[in-house]
Scaffold this motif. Structure first.
Motif, PDB file in Angstrom:
ATOM      1  N   PHE A  34       0.930  -1.237  -0.058  1.00 35.14           N
ATOM      2  CA  PHE A  34       0.141  -0.007   0.145  1.00 35.14           C
ATOM      3  C   PHE A  34       0.846   1.075  -0.046  1.00 35.14           C
ATOM      4  N   ALA A  35       1.866   1.633   0.685  1.00 35.73           N
ATOM      5  CA  ALA A  35       2.366   2.451   1.285  1.00 35.73           C
ATOM      6  C   ALA A  35       3.642   2.786  -0.133  1.00 35.73           C
ATOM      7  N   GLU A  36       4.240   1.780  -0.331  1.00 37.75           N
ATOM      8  CA  GLU A  36       5.279   1.879  -1.525  1.00 37.75           C
ATOM      9  C   GLU A  36       4.445   2.277  -2.899  1.00 37.75           C
ATOM     10  N   ARG A  37       3.499   1.694  -2.993  1.00 36.14           N
ATOM     11  CA  ARG A  37       2.731   2.014  -4.219  1.00 36.14           C
ATOM     12  C   ARG A  37       2.328   3.497  -4.336  1.00 36.14           C
ATOM     13  N   ALA A  38       1.984   3.918  -3.196  1.00 34.53           N
ATOM     14  CA  ALA A  38       1.379   5.281  -3.022  1.00 34.53           C
ATOM     15  C   ALA A  38       2.393   6.069  -3.274  1.00 34.53           C
ATOM     16  N   LEU A  39       3.698   5.925  -2.736  1.00 36.11           N
ATOM     17  CA  LEU A  39       4.721   6.801  -2.684  1.00 36.11           C
ATOM     18  C   LEU A  39       5.362   6.941  -4.237  1.00 36.11           C
ATOM     19  N   LYS A  40       5.268   5.669  -4.921  1.00 33.01           N
ATOM     20  CA  LYS A  40       5.688   5.830  -6.303  1.00 33.01           C
ATOM     21  C   LYS A  40       4.881   6.476  -7.158  1.00 33.01           C
ATOM     22  N   GLY A  41       3.622   6.463  -6.933  1.00 32.22           N
ATOM     23  CA  GLY A  41       2.747   7.293  -7.873  1.00 32.22           C
ATOM     24  C   GLY A  41       1.859   8.259  -7.053  1.00 32.22           C
ATOM     25  N   PRO A  42       2.660   9.292  -6.482  1.00 26.77           N
ATOM     26  CA  PRO A  42       1.998  10.196  -5.493  1.00 26.77           C
ATOM     27  C   PRO A  42       1.052  11.081  -6.144  1.00 26.77           C
ATOM     28  N   VAL A  43       0.804  11.372  -7.340  1.00 22.55           N
ATOM     29  CA  VAL A  43       0.024  12.177  -7.800  1.00 22.55           C
ATOM     30  C   VAL A  43      -1.507  11.365  -7.738  1.00 22.55           C
ATOM     31  N   MET A  44      -1.592  10.261  -8.378  1.00 25.71           N
ATOM     32  CA  MET A  44      -2.746   9.419  -8.099  1.00 25.71           C
ATOM     33  C   MET A  44      -3.185   9.079  -6.868  1.00 25.71           C
ATOM     34  N   ALA A  45      -2.225   8.741  -6.013  1.00 25.14           N
ATOM     35  CA  ALA A  45      -2.307   8.129  -4.688  1.00 25.14           C
ATOM     36  C   ALA A  45      -3.057   9.324  -3.931  1.00 25.14           C
ATOM     37  N   TRP A  46      -2.625  10.701  -4.185  1.00 24.53           N
ATOM     38  CA  TRP A  46      -3.044  11.714  -3.600  1.00 24.53           C
ATOM     39  C   TRP A  46      -4.497  12.166  -4.122  1.00 24.53           C
ATOM     40  N   SER A  47      -4.617  11.596  -5.353  1.00 23.84           N
ATOM     41  CA  SER A  47      -6.161  12.018  -5.756  1.00 23.84           C
ATOM     42  C   SER A  47      -7.143  10.971  -5.047  1.00 23.84           C
ATOM     43  N   LEU A  48      -6.516   9.726  -4.810  1.00 19.37           N
ATOM     44  CA  LEU A  48      -7.400   8.653  -4.205  1.00 19.37           C
ATOM     45  C   LEU A  48      -7.559   8.772  -2.932  1.00 19.37           C
ATOM     46  N   ILE A  49      -6.711   9.353  -1.995  1.00 19.34           N
ATOM     47  CA  ILE A  49      -6.495   9.481  -0.619  1.00 19.34           C
ATOM     48  C   ILE A  49      -7.017  10.763   0.080  1.00 19.34           C
ATOM     49  N   ALA A  50      -6.639  11.973  -0.534  1.00 17.15           N
ATOM     50  CA  ALA A  50      -6.922  13.122   0.052  1.00 17.15           C
ATOM     51  C   ALA A  50      -7.465  14.432  -0.744  1.00 17.15           C
ATOM     52  N   GLU A  51      -7.187  14.314  -2.091  1.00 17.74           N
ATOM     53  CA  GLU A  51      -7.658  15.430  -3.078  1.00 17.74           C
ATOM     54  C   GLU A  51      -9.277  15.796  -2.710  1.00 17.74           C
ATOM     55  N   PRO A  52      -9.517  17.058  -2.947  1.00 14.56           N
ATOM     56  CA  PRO A  52     -11.034  17.356  -2.505  1.00 14.56           C
ATOM     57  C   PRO A  52     -11.528  17.014  -4.109  1.00 14.56           C
ATOM     58  N   VAL A  53     -12.744  16.215  -3.740  1.00 10.24           N
ATOM     59  CA  VAL A  53     -13.352  15.707  -5.032  1.00 10.24           C
ATOM     60  C   VAL A  53     -15.085  16.131  -4.804  1.00 10.24           C
ATOM     61  N   ASP A  54     -15.701  15.822  -5.846  1.00  8.74           N
ATOM     62  CA  ASP A  54     -17.149  15.772  -5.979  1.00  8.74           C
ATOM     63  C   ASP A  54     -17.898  14.857  -5.002  1.00  8.74           C
ATOM     64  N   PRO A  55     -19.024  15.180  -4.679  1.00  8.44           N
ATOM     65  CA  PRO A  55     -19.560  13.989  -3.593  1.00  8.44           C
ATOM     66  C   PRO A  55     -19.747  12.670  -4.186  1.00  8.44           C
ATOM     67  N   LYS A  56     -20.013  12.441  -5.700  1.00 11.28           N
ATOM     68  CA  LYS A  56     -19.986  11.134  -6.317  1.00 11.28           C
ATOM     69  C   LYS A  56     -18.600  10.347  -6.070  1.00 11.28           C
ATOM     70  N   VAL A  57     -17.587  11.155  -6.194  1.00 18.26           N
ATOM     71  CA  VAL A  57     -16.204  10.419  -6.367  1.00 18.26           C
ATOM     72  C   VAL A  57     -15.906  10.332  -4.644  1.00 18.26           C
ATOM     73  N   GLU A  58     -16.479  11.210  -3.830  1.00 13.09           N
ATOM     74  CA  GLU A  58     -16.226  10.765  -2.364  1.00 13.09           C
ATOM     75  C   GLU A  58     -17.017   9.534  -1.887  1.00 13.09           C
TER      76      GLU A  58
END
Length: 210
Positions: free
Chosen positions: A99-123
């Protein structure tokens, strides 16, 4: 006589939808959901912007599908790690590292999945994503309790805490500001961070200092 869609037409539509999804995924991986513009997606997919809305009711529906696609890939990797040989603690450690290593290797996508502010449907999809991880970890914790390598505890609550701990510990390192600084630092090393996350999580489950 009513119009009947031919098999060739269905295949063409399916191919166009798949191409739109792939190009959207590419845009999100490069700049997050915020920077995935419909005009750019259409350009990459080689279609008109209106074509996108023939396949997806709205931008939010498109993004929700991409979120499901991206998270399923990550869940599959963690599932594989939990199914590998070894006792429960070893398998949990492997899964957390995955989990951690894949997130850190693809930080932009991982940030989008974990913490980026998103619309209600995506939330909504994000909540389902976290629950899917919690379900996997809960099953592993129950197996560990049965094996005797994890003390008796509320496996459901512990699995939820596990997901929260690892996700929260990655928010800072994955933030766009932090990853931008790390990218400019050739000596940046994620190994201590990953080891610390795993040590905290395993110690919290087992009570054993590592």
């Amino acid at each position: 006589m009513p119009y009947r869609e031919t098999e060739k037409m269905r295949l063409r539509k399916a191919a166009a939808r798949q191409r739109i999804a792939e190009c959207t995924y590419q845009c999100v991986a490069q700049g997050g959901f915020r920077n995935a513009k419909i005009t750019r997606i259409a350009q990459l997919a080689g279609v008109a912007t209106g074509t996108i809305y023939r396949h997806f009711e709205s931008k939010e529906d498109l993004f929700a599908e991409i979120f499901r696609l991206a998270t399923q890939r990550e869940i599959d990797k963690v599932t594989e790690a939990l199914a590998a040989p070894g006792n429960t603690n070893e398998r949990l450690e492997n899964a957390l590292r995955q989990f951690a290593e894949r997130a850190l290797k693809g930080p932009v996508m991982a940030w989008s999945l974990i913490a980026e502010p998103v619309d209600p449907k995506v939330e909504e999809e994000r909540l389902a994503y976290r629950k899917a991880y919690a379900d996997l970890f809960e099953q592993a914790i129950r197996e560990g309790i049965e094996e005797g390598c994890i003390p008796d505890q509320n496996a459901r609550q512990s699995s939820t805490c596990l997901v929260g701990a690892i996700a929260e510990s990655l928010v800072g390192p994955l933030s766009p500001t932090q990853t931008g600084q790390a990218a400019s630092d050739e000596t940046y090393n994620n190994v201590p961070l990953v080891d610390t996350i795993i040590r905290f999580c395993i110690q919290g489950l087992t009570g054993i200092r590592r």
